[in-house]
Design a protein around this motif. Structure first.
Motif, PDB file in Angstrom:
ATOM      1  N   GLU A 271      31.607  42.986  30.631  1.00  0.00           N
ATOM      2  CA  GLU A 271      32.196  42.682  29.325  1.00  0.00           C
ATOM      3  C   GLU A 271      31.474  43.447  28.215  1.00  0.00           C
ATOM      4  O   GLU A 271      30.316  43.849  28.375  1.00  0.00           O
ATOM      5  CB  GLU A 271      32.139  41.175  29.080  1.00  0.00           C
ATOM      6  CG  GLU A 271      32.952  40.385  30.101  1.00  0.00           C
ATOM      7  CD  GLU A 271      32.927  38.895  29.834  1.00  0.00           C
ATOM      8  OE1 GLU A 271      32.092  38.463  29.015  1.00  0.00           O
ATOM      9  OE2 GLU A 271      33.740  38.178  30.436  1.00  0.00           O
ATOM     10  N   PRO A 272      32.148  43.648  27.062  1.00  0.00           N
ATOM     11  CA  PRO A 272      31.549  44.440  25.978  1.00  0.00           C
ATOM     12  C   PRO A 272      30.188  43.935  25.502  1.00  0.00           C
ATOM     13  O   PRO A 272      29.338  44.716  25.093  1.00  0.00           O
ATOM     14  CB  PRO A 272      32.606  44.353  24.863  1.00  0.00           C
ATOM     15  CG  PRO A 272      33.892  44.128  25.587  1.00  0.00           C
ATOM     16  CD  PRO A 272      33.545  43.273  26.770  1.00  0.00           C
ATOM     17  N   TRP A 440      39.505  45.604  25.382  1.00  0.00           N
ATOM     18  CA  TRP A 440      38.714  44.369  25.468  1.00  0.00           C
ATOM     19  C   TRP A 440      39.529  43.148  25.071  1.00  0.00           C
ATOM     20  O   TRP A 440      39.303  42.034  25.583  1.00  0.00           O
ATOM     21  CB  TRP A 440      37.466  44.481  24.584  1.00  0.00           C
ATOM     22  CG  TRP A 440      37.739  44.484  23.105  1.00  0.00           C
ATOM     23  CD1 TRP A 440      37.999  45.566  22.319  1.00  0.00           C
ATOM     24  CD2 TRP A 440      37.808  43.336  22.244  1.00  0.00           C
ATOM     25  NE1 TRP A 440      38.215  45.174  21.016  1.00  0.00           N
ATOM     26  CE2 TRP A 440      38.100  43.808  20.931  1.00  0.00           C
ATOM     27  CE3 TRP A 440      37.630  41.976  22.436  1.00  0.00           C
ATOM     28  CZ2 TRP A 440      38.231  42.971  19.845  1.00  0.00           C
ATOM     29  CZ3 TRP A 440      37.772  41.123  21.337  1.00  0.00           C
ATOM     30  CH2 TRP A 440      38.063  41.634  20.064  1.00  0.00           C
ATOM     31  N   LYS A 441      40.519  43.323  24.184  1.00  0.00           N
ATOM     32  CA  LYS A 441      41.361  42.195  23.796  1.00  0.00           C
ATOM     33  C   LYS A 441      42.203  41.720  24.979  1.00  0.00           C
ATOM     34  O   LYS A 441      42.381  40.505  25.184  1.00  0.00           O
ATOM     35  CB  LYS A 441      42.272  42.590  22.630  1.00  0.00           C
ATOM     36  CG  LYS A 441      41.544  42.879  21.324  1.00  0.00           C
ATOM     37  CD  LYS A 441      42.522  43.225  20.220  1.00  0.00           C
ATOM     38  CE  LYS A 441      41.795  43.586  18.924  1.00  0.00           C
ATOM     39  NZ  LYS A 441      42.742  43.964  17.851  1.00  0.00           N
ATOM     40  N   LEU A 442      42.716  42.667  25.756  1.00  0.00           N
ATOM     41  CA  LEU A 442      43.513  42.297  26.919  1.00  0.00           C
ATOM     42  C   LEU A 442      42.655  41.623  27.979  1.00  0.00           C
ATOM     43  O   LEU A 442      43.084  40.668  28.632  1.00  0.00           O
ATOM     44  CB  LEU A 442      44.212  43.540  27.488  1.00  0.00           C
ATOM     45  CG  LEU A 442      45.440  43.982  26.686  1.00  0.00           C
ATOM     46  CD1 LEU A 442      45.808  45.424  26.980  1.00  0.00           C
ATOM     47  CD2 LEU A 442      46.625  43.063  26.988  1.00  0.00           C
ATOM     48  N   TYR A 443      41.426  42.113  28.157  1.00  0.00           N
ATOM     49  CA  TYR A 443      40.516  41.421  29.080  1.00  0.00           C
ATOM     50  C   TYR A 443      40.244  40.003  28.581  1.00  0.00           C
ATOM     51  O   TYR A 443      40.263  39.041  29.363  1.00  0.00           O
ATOM     52  CB  TYR A 443      39.204  42.188  29.213  1.00  0.00           C
ATOM     53  CG  TYR A 443      39.239  43.295  30.244  1.00  0.00           C
ATOM     54  CD1 TYR A 443      39.516  43.028  31.573  1.00  0.00           C
ATOM     55  CD2 TYR A 443      38.975  44.612  29.884  1.00  0.00           C
ATOM     56  CE1 TYR A 443      39.546  44.037  32.519  1.00  0.00           C
ATOM     57  CE2 TYR A 443      39.001  45.628  30.823  1.00  0.00           C
ATOM     58  CZ  TYR A 443      39.283  45.341  32.140  1.00  0.00           C
ATOM     59  OH  TYR A 443      39.312  46.341  33.071  1.00  0.00           O
ATOM     60  N   GLU A 448      43.012  40.944  34.426  1.00  0.00           N
ATOM     61  CA  GLU A 448      41.932  41.256  35.370  1.00  0.00           C
ATOM     62  C   GLU A 448      41.567  42.739  35.355  1.00  0.00           C
ATOM     63  O   GLU A 448      40.438  43.108  35.681  1.00  0.00           O
ATOM     64  CB  GLU A 448      42.330  40.849  36.806  1.00  0.00           C
ATOM     65  CG  GLU A 448      42.085  39.404  37.137  1.00  0.00           C
ATOM     66  CD  GLU A 448      43.053  38.468  36.422  1.00  0.00           C
ATOM     67  OE1 GLU A 448      42.606  37.396  35.973  1.00  0.00           O
ATOM     68  OE2 GLU A 448      44.248  38.808  36.323  1.00  0.00           O
ATOM     69  N   TYR A 449      42.531  43.588  35.015  1.00  0.00           N
ATOM     70  CA  TYR A 449      42.248  45.019  34.987  1.00  0.00           C
ATOM     71  C   TYR A 449      43.137  45.680  33.952  1.00  0.00           C
ATOM     72  O   TYR A 449      44.334  45.384  33.864  1.00  0.00           O
ATOM     73  CB  TYR A 449      42.483  45.640  36.363  1.00  0.00           C
ATOM     74  CG  TYR A 449      41.951  47.053  36.453  1.00  0.00           C
ATOM     75  CD1 TYR A 449      40.582  47.292  36.474  1.00  0.00           C
ATOM     76  CD2 TYR A 449      42.801  48.148  36.482  1.00  0.00           C
ATOM     77  CE1 TYR A 449      40.079  48.569  36.530  1.00  0.00           C
ATOM     78  CE2 TYR A 449      42.302  49.434  36.547  1.00  0.00           C
ATOM     79  CZ  TYR A 449      40.940  49.639  36.563  1.00  0.00           C
ATOM     80  OH  TYR A 449      40.447  50.908  36.614  1.00  0.00           O
TER      81      TYR A 449
END
Length: 557
Positions: A271-272, A440-443, A448-449
């Motif tokens: 994660e970021p 990162w917003k979609l994560y 999942e990818y």
């Protein structure tokens, strides 16, 4: 009119018109006031009145007319002219003096380079960043060409080798020293790319050109223009999304291991805000103990087998980790959820070119597909807004194993990912980000990818220029193999050099009922060892042949 919000040239024209108009108007008024209110003035030439107005407005002096200013009307007007002159000075300072000073002290952007045997990158920043990061890691000289001055200034400040100019123009390519360049990469847009190719071939007919197309039908035009290799970016994106939607490498590797052990295999999302970001695999404390090993990683649509320990861990990477179950729990790693079982049915949200490519790839693999799009004119299975629950009510969601989001709008995809996290929490969601900044917003929304077109295009082009060992792409596929090698017993993995000989990589070794994941080049192969290797199908076949009949110099004596 807000003259401070326009360009410097427009401000200059406006101010000049205002100044000249004021002089003319004041000359007429001044001339009339003297002849009308001053009894000592009986006649006066207009050019003389013009001179006095200019002297007064510019505060250069009043000349010989002061004796004529005896009436209140004339004196008040002279005061007005003085105040107007001062006002024009204060108006001119912010409108012209300050901008001109800023331009004078503004850092000049680079417009040429002396690089030689280099790669010229003509692209937008997202895909360009992927490319120059690869080239810098490989110590390959490059120059990035961009037509936005502010972007060039910012990149130059960050020590990126960049020049300012329009890459479709011959003089810009000459400034990029195309005469001594080895390769030119163009990834702006389909039409601009064609123009760049023609300009480059005009100057250097023998230079290698790699171009990217969003529309696959344009590929032949780029080739006709002179491109040596054409990357069909959207097609590759669709293939990559289809591949990841149906491939869970941790499961593949876990199924290839037959010994009972406390070893677990999982995929971990970086994660970021993770402490791992920016560290090398070697330096990351979580992998430094020797009980956890990174045997592969997903990044920007590519799977790298046994990445080098010096590889920098970046945000949004997915690491394939093998290690002790207790250590995995202790490190509190966040695994990517495993699918419920074999992927047999996938819903594709969005039916543009990428969605259709995903559909073709999945159907080729024998997977049932349900296509959904809001556009009723498209030939989809379901018509509706996938960000609304009512659309999913039209589908038997219990049969869906995975979802691929390929909408044209990131906001809609984020909303859909959030809905699916609530509606189908067990279903794996793979998504395309149109803007890399939204990955990162979609994560965070539950995907999942996530892949983005600019980054995967940069990665694929970089691989064409710098072929990387151990790289698996949608074009190559992969599989794990379990290989015995009794004829190589006593030899080290370094001596055997399996990767060079077969293009396979050994990721683990089964020995005496235990699984060894720390596969060091100095490890000696024992007669009963089982090598767990990864590669494409032809490489696995080559490895079996190699171990069954190795060169005599490597055979056990």
């Amino acid at each position: 009119m807000n003259i401070f919000g326009t360009s410097l040239r427009e401000r200059l024209m406006y101010f000049a018109g205002l100044f000249i108009g004021t002089i003319i108007l004041y000359t007429i008024i001044y001339h009339w006031l003297l002849l009308t209110f001053e009894p000592s003035v009986h006649e006066k030439a207009y050019h003389d009145s013009l001179q006095k107005v200019v002297e007064t407005l510019t505060t250069a002096g009043f000349g010989g007319d002061t004796d004529n200013w005896t009436t209140p009307q004339v004196n008040l007007f002279v005061v007005l002219m003085n105040l107007t002159g001062v006002a024009l000075v204060f108006l001119g300072i912010p409108a012209f003096a300050v901008p001109l000073l800023q331009e004078a002290i503004k850092e000049q952007v680079p417009t040429s380079t002396d690089e030689a045997d280099h790669v010229i990158i003509c692209s937008e920043v997202p895909s360009g960043r992927v490319l120059w990061e690869h080239f810098e890691s490989a110590d390959m000289p490059y120059v990035f060409v961009h037509d936005d001055r502010e972007t060039v200034r910012r990149l130059a400040q960050n020590e990126i080798n960049v020049i300012h100019g329009d890459p479709t123009q011959l003089e810009t390519l000459e400034a990029a020293n195309i005469a001594e360049a080895k390769t030119l990469i163009t990834d702006v847009d389909d039409q601009t790319n064609s123009s760049i190719i023609l300009a480059a071939k005009q100057l250097e007919p023998e230079i290698e050109i790699i171009s990217s197309v969003a529309d696959s039908e344009i590929a032949s035009q780029h080739q006709f223009a002179g491109a040596d290799r054409v990357i069909k970016a959207k097609q590759i994106l669709g293939e990559s999304l289809a591949s990841k939607a149906t491939t869970f490498y941790a499961e593949e590797l876990r199924d290839s291991i037959e010994v009972e052990s406390e070893i677990d295999v999982l995929e971990v999302l970086v994660e970021p805000n993770s402490q791992l970001v920016g560290q090398s695999i070697r330096d990351a404390e979580v992998f430094g103990s020797g009980r956890l090993t990174v045997v592969g990683l997903w990044h920007n649509g590519r799977f790298v087998v046994t990445p080098h320990p010096s590889t920098t861990i970046r945000e949004n990477m997915i690491l394939l980790v093998v290690g002790d179950q207790g250590q995995i729990a202790e490190q509190q790693l966040d695994p990517v959820p495993a699918p419920r079982g074999e992927i047999s049915s996938v819903a594709i949200c969005g039916y543009g070119f990428v969605g259709q490519t995903v559909e073709a790839e999945l159907e080729r693999a024998g997977i049932d597909v349900t296509t959904i799009d809001i556009d009723p004119s498209l030939d989809t299975d379901v018509t509706g807004d996938v960000s609304k629950e009512r659309t999913w009510d039209k589908i038997n969601v219990d049969d869906i194993d995975a979802v691929v989001l390929v909408l044209s709008n990131d906001t809609a995809m984020i909303a859909t990912a959030l809905l699916l996290e609530e509606l189908l929490p067990e279903v794996e969601v793979t998504a395309r980000a149109n803007d890399p900044n939204n990955i990162w917003k979609l994560y965070s929304a539950g995907a999942e990818y996530v892949l983005s077109l600019p980054t995967i295009t940069g990665e694929i082009i970089a691989d064409r220029v710098l072929p990387e060992e151990g790289l698996i792409t949608p074009e190559t596929g992969f599989e794990f193999g379990r290989i015995t090698a009794p004829k190589l017993a006593g030899k080290t993995l370094r001596e055997v050099d399996i990767r060079r000989q077969t293009n396979c990589t050994v990721v683990a070794v089964e020995r005496e009922g235990k699984l060894i994941t720390e596969v060091d080049p100095s490890m000696r192969i024992q007669e009963d060892d089982i090598l767990v290797a990864v590669g494409d199908s032809s490489a696995i076949k080559k490895l079996r042949e190699f171990t069954e009949q190795p060169p005599k110099s490597l055979m056990k004596e």
